[in-house]
Design a protein around this motif. Structure first.
Motif: not given
Length: 253
Positions: A36-38, A65-67, A97-98
């Motif tokens: 996850p990008a988070q 990835w982002i949701r 992402s992000r």
């Protein structure tokens, strides 16, 4: 299994320690890594350690990835770890992402095997994006979703066959968003597709100068009142008269 090519989806694992444990135990080559990008915002040092792991040597696919692309805006995203670019010579598929791709890193890279590239809510300059495309001689698919940092993108590629693009639907005066997308020379290009949230305008001007094999062109609809398609000398745009009455009233008053 420890000597088999690694295909690791870190988004489905409950804790980051599990990902770290798998990477430290694996002795085979890396094939695909998804996370996850988070994690880039919350635990940048851990992500950097993951990317430096010998288990990911010769990685072919990376998916940060982002949701949901339509979630909260991150106008000051973290820098992408420099360690991710150690895979530039072997990557075939990349989703970022992000994050912020800095000029000093992006403009110095070569991607001899990259065939698919997706940038989602990524901050990147016009020069850096053009440099990445030019350094990817076999790039076939390019996805640019609500990325920012440049106002205009000019596509010159002998290999691209498919492009997906979207512009920001909101307004933020301190940030440069994509407004103009120009296909200058793309002899193999077959598809240009649009990605946007329902019932929101794109605010994007698309011009096609040379794409002799273009077969599919994303269409404008009644909400794309400020968008325009230009094919050579022909201009296609949505007349204001096609807008719903309530929407016209909002524009006028």
């Amino acid at each position: 299994w420890r000597s088999a090519p690694l295909n690791l989806d870190g988004g489905d694992l409950r804790t980051m320690d599990v990902v770290s444990g798998i990477l430290s135990a694996h002795r085979g080559s890396g094939r695909r890594f998804r996370f996850p990008a988070q994690r880039l915002q919350d635990h940048p040092a851990t992500v950097d350690a993951w990317l430096r792991s010998p288990a990911l040597d010769n990685l072919q696919e990376i998916d940060c990835w982002i949701r949901s692309i339509w979630g909260p805006q991150v106008l000051q995203p973290p820098l992408q770890p420099v360690s991710i670019f150690r895979f530039s010579s072997c990557l075939c598929v990349a989703t970022l992402s992000r994050c912020h791709l800095s000029d000093d890193v992006a403009q110095a890279l070569q991607f001899p095997k990259l065939k698919k590239l997706a940038l989602q809510w990524v901050r990147i300059s016009e020069d850096s994006l053009h440099s990445i495309i030019a350094a990817s001689p076999v790039l076939e698919c390019l996805l640019l979703r609500r990325f920012f940092g440049c106002r205009c993108v000019r596509i010159n590629s002998a290999s691209l066959t498919s492009i997906g693009v979207s512009a920001n639907a909101g307004y933020e005066p301190t940030v440069t968003f994509l407004e103009e997308f120009i296909i200058e020379d793309a002899p193999c290009l077959k598809r240009i597709l649009y990605h946007r949230p329902p019932q929101l305008p794109m605010r994007l001007q698309v011009s096609v100068i040379s794409a002799p094999n273009l077969e599919t062109l994303g269409c404008l609809n009644r909400f794309d009142f400020s968008s325009r398609l230009k094919l050579g000398s022909m201009i296609i745009e949505v007349p204001l008269g096609f807008l719903p009455i309530a929407y016209k009233f909002e524009l006028l008053f």
